[in-house]
Write a protein that holds these residues in place. Structure first.
Motif, short mmCIF file in Angstrom:
data_model
loop_
_atom_site.label_atom_id
_atom_site.label_comp_id
_atom_site.label_asym_id
_atom_site.label_seq_id
_atom_site.Cartn_x
_atom_site.Cartn_y
_atom_site.Cartn_z
N ASN A 11 -33.42 -40.72 -13.39
CA ASN A 11 -32.07 -41.24 -13.60
C ASN A 11 -31.57 -41.06 -15.03
O ASN A 11 -30.80 -41.86 -15.55
N LYS A 12 -31.98 -39.97 -15.65
CA LYS A 12 -31.56 -39.74 -17.04
C LYS A 12 -30.45 -38.70 -17.16
O LYS A 12 -29.89 -38.51 -18.23
N ASN A 13 -30.16 -38.01 -16.07
CA ASN A 13 -29.18 -36.92 -16.16
C ASN A 13 -27.77 -37.45 -16.35
O ASN A 13 -27.38 -38.51 -15.85
N ILE A 14 -26.99 -36.71 -17.13
CA ILE A 14 -25.57 -36.95 -17.33
C ILE A 14 -24.84 -35.75 -16.74
O ILE A 14 -24.87 -34.66 -17.30
N GLY A 15 -24.22 -35.94 -15.60
CA GLY A 15 -23.64 -34.81 -14.88
C GLY A 15 -24.64 -34.23 -13.90
O GLY A 15 -25.58 -34.90 -13.47
N LYS A 16 -24.47 -32.97 -13.55
CA LYS A 16 -25.20 -32.36 -12.44
C LYS A 16 -26.47 -31.63 -12.88
O LYS A 16 -26.51 -30.99 -13.93
N ILE A 17 -27.48 -31.71 -12.03
CA ILE A 17 -28.69 -30.89 -12.15
C ILE A 17 -28.50 -29.70 -11.23
O ILE A 17 -28.32 -29.85 -10.02
N VAL A 18 -28.53 -28.51 -11.81
CA VAL A 18 -28.24 -27.27 -11.06
C VAL A 18 -29.53 -26.50 -10.82
O VAL A 18 -30.42 -26.46 -11.67
N ILE A 19 -29.61 -25.89 -9.63
CA ILE A 19 -30.75 -25.09 -9.24
C ILE A 19 -30.34 -23.61 -9.22
O ILE A 19 -29.41 -23.23 -8.50
N GLU A 20 -31.00 -22.80 -10.03
CA GLU A 20 -30.69 -21.38 -10.08
C GLU A 20 -31.54 -20.65 -9.04
O GLU A 20 -32.76 -20.86 -8.97
N ILE A 21 -30.90 -19.84 -8.22
CA ILE A 21 -31.57 -19.15 -7.11
C ILE A 21 -31.97 -17.75 -7.55
O ILE A 21 -31.15 -17.01 -8.11
N PRO A 22 -33.21 -17.34 -7.29
CA PRO A 22 -33.66 -16.00 -7.72
C PRO A 22 -32.96 -14.89 -6.95
O PRO A 22 -32.58 -15.07 -5.80
N VAL A 23 -32.80 -13.77 -7.60
CA VAL A 23 -32.19 -12.59 -6.95
C VAL A 23 -33.16 -12.07 -5.92
O VAL A 23 -34.35 -11.93 -6.19
#
Length: 338
Positions: free
Chosen positions: A326-338
């Protein structure tokens, strides 16, 4: 293709990158090659076995995605073409290399925006927009109390309240989060851990309270919410982080304020089961027309998605742990591999 997966409910350690069948677009669907997705509380609940996907939805995690059009199913209207940069609201399946999406749930990505930034928009911003406009009917000059103000939905709601010429007030658990919400446009913010937010809200509003409350917390806040809700106010519940069991005279307190409770879940709405035909399509269309232009350069006011951190898909367990802290400010984004 690779996708975020777990074989049995449990902790983040159960997550891994699994090779699964690439989906094929059906009637009226678009195949999207995903470049980025984002994490939501619903993903954590689903991983724990407490929030199964709606009937017919993918059991792969991920309620939003940004990427490019890679294929068109039969019956598509011609609105989208191969290579278009798009983002989408999903019932599931976003944390994978490909996902199929009904064409009416796709939105164009503003030209000056990256896939990482775009992935932070669909679920949080459409949720906030729906709560404020489709459910809460926010009006100019109204005061809106937003719990979890530094979350993805919270940061979106602050900016959308400002866009509606209303007044955003927030709660958050740290000074750093309160400062972030102030930078996003919050008129006032209160630390729920060390002060009574209901007293502070009443003080800020000179005793009149707030017209709308956006509440993802639930049971533990009910008395304080009703204390600072104005007469004829709207209390909108869209999550139950503290549970749903209420002890006390809720109905009498609600009646004394002539207040109303609205409950809303966006994920479970679909065009077949919803009592509102094509609800999500109408929501996406309204958001695209009324809000999306404000993400582009030169718009006034300018809206901005806030990305807290980015994790590669193979580190999906670490991303879940980060959200659980619960420390995030805004969104945690997941980068998808090519």
């Amino acid at each position: 293709m690779f996708a975020a997966y777990f074989d049995c409910p449990g902790g983040p350690e159960n997550l891994y990158m699994k090779e699964v069948m690439k989906p094929n677009p059906g009637e009226g669907e678009v195949l999207v090659k995903v470049s980025a997705s984002a994490l939501n509380r619903a993903d954590l609940l689903q991983r724990r076995g407490k929030y199964p996907p709606p009937k017919g939805a993918s059991d792969i995690l991920g309620l939003e995605a940004a990427g490019s059009v890679a294929g068109l199913g039969p019956g598509c209207s011609g609105r989208w073409k191969i290579g278009d940069a798009v983002m989408a609201l999903l019932p599931g399946g976003g944390q994978a290399q490909y996902v199929t999406v009904p064409e009416g749930l796709l939105m164009p990505i503003p030209k000056d925006m990256t896939f990482i930034q775009a992935a932070a928009i669909p679920e949080a911003w459409l949720t906030a927009f729906q709560l404020l406009h489709f459910v809460g009917k926010v009006q100019e000059g109204e005061r809106v109390l937003i719990h979890a103000g530094a979350s993805g939905v919270g940061m979106a709601a602050i900016q959308l309240v400002r866009l509606a010429k209303a007044i955003p007030i927030v709660t958050a658990g740290t000074q750093e989060k309160l400062e972030a919400t102030a930078n996003a446009g919050a008129a006032a913010g209160f630390n729920y851990k060390n002060e009574d937010f209901s007293e502070k809200v009443l003080e800020f509003t000179q005793g009149s309270g707030v017209d709308i409350i956006l509440d993802c917390v639930g049971a533990s806040y009910w008395e304080k919410n009703l204390k600072c809700l104005s007469t004829d106010g709207r209390w909108i519940i869209y999550g139950l982080l503290s549970g749903g069991e209420v002890h006390g005279d809720l109905l009498a307190r609600l009646l004394s304020k002539r207040a109303s409770i609205h409950a809303s879940l966006l994920r479970s709405r679909d065009k077949e089961a919803s009592v509102f035909p094509q609800y999500k399509e109408r929501l996406v269309r309204a958001f695209t027309e009324e809000v999306l232009p404000h993400f582009s350069g030169g718009a006034s006011p300018r809206l901005q998605p806030l990305v807290d951190s980015v994790y590669p898909l193979h580190a999906i367990a670490e991303a879940h742990r980060a959200m659980e802290e619960n420390k995030n400010i805004g969104k945690i984004v997941i980068e998808i591999p090519v």
